[in-house]
Write a protein that holds these residues in place. Structure first.
Motif, short mmCIF file in Angstrom:
data_model
loop_
_atom_site.label_atom_id
_atom_site.label_comp_id
_atom_site.label_asym_id
_atom_site.label_seq_id
_atom_site.Cartn_x
_atom_site.Cartn_y
_atom_site.Cartn_z
N ILE A 4 -0.06 8.56 -8.52
CA ILE A 4 -0.80 7.30 -8.37
C ILE A 4 -1.99 7.61 -7.47
CG2 ILE A 4 -0.67 4.86 -7.74
CD1 ILE A 4 2.41 5.12 -7.91
N CYS A 5 -3.17 7.64 -8.06
CA CYS A 5 -4.34 8.16 -7.34
C CYS A 5 -5.47 7.14 -7.20
CB CYS A 5 -4.87 9.41 -8.05
SG CYS A 5 -4.94 9.26 -9.85
N GLY A 6 -5.37 6.00 -7.90
CA GLY A 6 -6.43 5.00 -7.83
C GLY A 6 -6.32 4.13 -6.59
N HIS A 7 -7.34 3.30 -6.39
CA HIS A 7 -7.36 2.40 -5.24
C HIS A 7 -7.69 0.97 -5.64
CE1 HIS A 7 -6.91 5.77 -2.48
NE2 HIS A 7 -7.83 6.40 -3.17
N GLY A 8 -7.70 0.70 -6.93
CA GLY A 8 -7.95 -0.65 -7.41
C GLY A 8 -6.70 -1.50 -7.37
N ALA A 9 -6.81 -2.72 -7.87
CA ALA A 9 -5.69 -3.67 -7.81
C ALA A 9 -4.48 -3.16 -8.59
CB ALA A 9 -6.15 -5.03 -8.35
N ALA A 10 -4.71 -2.58 -9.77
CA ALA A 10 -3.59 -2.11 -10.59
C ALA A 10 -2.85 -0.98 -9.89
CB ALA A 10 -4.10 -1.66 -11.95
N ALA A 11 -3.59 -0.05 -9.30
CA ALA A 11 -2.95 1.07 -8.61
C ALA A 11 -2.17 0.60 -7.39
CB ALA A 11 -4.01 2.10 -8.19
N GLU A 12 -2.73 -0.33 -6.67
CA GLU A 12 -2.04 -0.83 -5.48
C GLU A 12 -0.77 -1.59 -5.85
OE1 GLU A 12 -2.64 0.15 -2.49
OE2 GLU A 12 -4.35 1.30 -3.22
N ARG A 13 -0.84 -2.36 -6.94
CA ARG A 13 0.37 -3.05 -7.40
C ARG A 13 1.45 -2.04 -7.77
NH1 ARG A 13 -3.10 -6.83 -10.10
NH2 ARG A 13 -2.91 -5.68 -12.06
N LEU A 14 1.03 -0.99 -8.49
CA LEU A 14 1.99 0.03 -8.91
C LEU A 14 2.56 0.77 -7.71
CD1 LEU A 14 3.47 1.78 -10.95
CD2 LEU A 14 1.36 3.12 -11.23
N ARG A 15 1.70 1.11 -6.77
CA ARG A 15 2.16 1.86 -5.58
C ARG A 15 3.23 1.07 -4.82
NH1 ARG A 15 -2.55 3.11 -4.19
NH2 ARG A 15 -2.63 5.30 -4.78
N GLU A 16 3.04 -0.23 -4.72
CA GLU A 16 4.03 -1.06 -4.03
C GLU A 16 5.29 -1.25 -4.84
OE1 GLU A 16 4.49 -5.61 -2.21
OE2 GLU A 16 2.74 -5.08 -3.44
N ALA A 17 5.12 -1.42 -6.16
CA ALA A 17 6.26 -1.78 -7.01
C ALA A 17 7.11 -0.59 -7.43
CB ALA A 17 5.74 -2.50 -8.26
N PHE A 18 6.52 0.62 -7.46
CA PHE A 18 7.20 1.75 -8.07
C PHE A 18 8.63 1.98 -7.55
CE2 PHE A 18 6.72 5.53 -10.73
CZ PHE A 18 7.84 6.26 -10.34
N PRO A 19 8.85 2.07 -6.25
CA PRO A 19 10.22 2.36 -5.79
C PRO A 19 11.25 1.34 -6.26
CG PRO A 19 8.64 2.58 -4.00
CD PRO A 19 7.92 1.92 -5.12
N TYR A 20 10.84 0.07 -6.30
CA TYR A 20 11.78 -0.98 -6.69
C TYR A 20 12.00 -0.99 -8.20
CZ TYR A 20 10.62 -2.37 -1.96
OH TYR A 20 10.43 -2.36 -0.61
N LEU A 21 10.91 -0.82 -8.97
CA LEU A 21 11.04 -0.80 -10.42
C LEU A 21 11.83 0.43 -10.88
CD1 LEU A 21 7.49 -1.92 -11.58
CD2 LEU A 21 9.64 -3.14 -11.94
N GLN A 22 11.66 1.54 -10.19
CA GLN A 22 12.38 2.74 -10.59
C GLN A 22 13.89 2.52 -10.48
OE1 GLN A 22 11.88 6.29 -8.14
NE2 GLN A 22 11.98 7.58 -9.96
N LYS A 23 14.32 1.82 -9.43
CA LYS A 23 15.74 1.51 -9.28
C LYS A 23 16.16 0.44 -10.27
CE LYS A 23 19.73 1.79 -7.06
NZ LYS A 23 20.52 3.04 -6.98
#
Length: 354
Positions: free
Chosen positions: A216-235
């Protein structure tokens, strides 16, 4: 005869297996947070991408990575623009859609998402406000489903278009190793990381037992949403491996320095491509017609029904399309484990069927 069905029929390259044995000989931290193998692999991947601040996560497989990342980028009323043959549309049993997300296919016919076709989907989907699923991201793959390899010019064009519409950009890299070592390729991990919000480096189809590394290398809204959500969605989406060190150890071995040589990851991919090129040239010499634009480790050929059946019985190739003239498009795939002798044997069969 050696099977050419796919590039994940073998277990793993010997160097990867050695790394797994070594990692399994001692206790490791559970999952991936704080595990020494995962942390080292993250450092190596960030260095290879030229992105010291990137978030690097590990997934079990490609479908898991696609579902988790796109779910993280999209909200309930949003969809992802992709080609009609995109993996998320045709080869994942509707996994993304089963999560309540919408794929918005274009009319692109060669596996490459174009700004022109994406613009048509954008205009349609935004024409009546809240009555339509709103595009919020694009999905591209390198290599494409037909083995095509993205150029920097092509990638820049679709990414620039997406940015002009405030869309997130996700690149499926299940065969990224093959793409970046293909003849004529002018892309690098660093260039990709500079253009997209997130992508993954495929291991399952490039000599590893399993696993993909999400960057996850971007800094836009989509990247920030993914960065926050990833650990929870992965579980939540059943993609978190308790023995996460098994993933980290593989990428650690694949991207480790090789005393002046290319990292193992690129060596394995280049070998598969070389075998595929040998096969591609040999088939053309014998009068077979190639299909599509592949320069990677996948070789697509148009054959008769009788030839299709003979090839499938002998080497396990897969049929992708039935053409209007009743010819079949079959696919041969080379891997890290394919040998020159295997290709020669297949070409001998092709000679008898030509």
């Amino acid at each position: 005869m050696h099977l050419f069905r796919n590039d994940y029929s073998e277990g793993a390259a010997p160097q990867i297996m050695e790394a797994l044995v070594a990692a399994g000989s001692h206790q490791n931290v559970g999952y991936t947070e704080g595990d020494e193998h995962c942390d080292h692999a993250r450092e190596l991947i960030r260095a290879a991408c030229g992105t010291p601040e990137a978030t690097v996560e590990f997934c079990i497989g490609g479908t898991s990575a696609n579902v988790i990342c796109l779910n993280g980028m999209l909200r309930d009323w949003e969809g992802v623009i992709c080609t009609p043959d995109a993996h998320i549309v045709v080869h994942e049993t509707g996994a993304l859609m089963a999560c309540g997300r919408t794929a918005l296919p274009t009319d692109d016919a060669d596996g490459f998402l174009t700004p022109e076709a994406a613009e048509r989907v954008w205009c349609t989907q935004t024409s009546t406000g809240r009555h339509m699923t709103r595009p919020a991201a694009i999905y591209i793959t390198d290599t494409t489903e037909l083995g095509g390899v993205w150029s920097a010019e092509r990638l820049d064009a679709i990414c620039d278009w997406a940015r002009s519409h405030d869309l997130g950009i996700f690149l499926d890299g299940a065969r990224l190793g093959s793409a970046l070592t293909a003849p004529g390729n002018d892309l690098t991990l660093a260039h990709i990381a500079s253009k997209v919000d997130a992508f993954y480096i495929g291991g399952t189809k490039n000599g590893m037992l399993m696993g993909e590394a999400v960057v996850i290398c971007g800094h836009g809204a989509a990247a920030e949403r993914l960065r926050e959500a990833f650990p929870y969605l992965q579980k939540e989406r059943c993609g978190l491996l308790a023995k996460g060190f098994l993933l980290g150890a593989q990428f650690e071995a694949a991207f480790a320095e090789q005393d002046g040589e290319e990292a193992l990851y690129w060596q394995l991919a280049a070998h598969a491509n070389e075998c595929a090129q040998q096969l591609r040239e040999g088939l053309v010499e014998r009068g077979f017609e190639l299909y599509g634009n592949s320069t990677s480790n996948q070789v697509f050929v148009a054959v008769s029904k009788a030839q299709e059946q003979a090839f499938e019985k002998a080497c396990g190739c897969e049929t992708f399309y039935v053409l209007p003239d009743d010819h079949r498009v079959i696919r041969f795939v080379c891997s890290w484990a394919t040998e020159a002798a295997d290709v020669t044997e297949l070409l001998e069969l092709a000679t008898s069927l030509a």
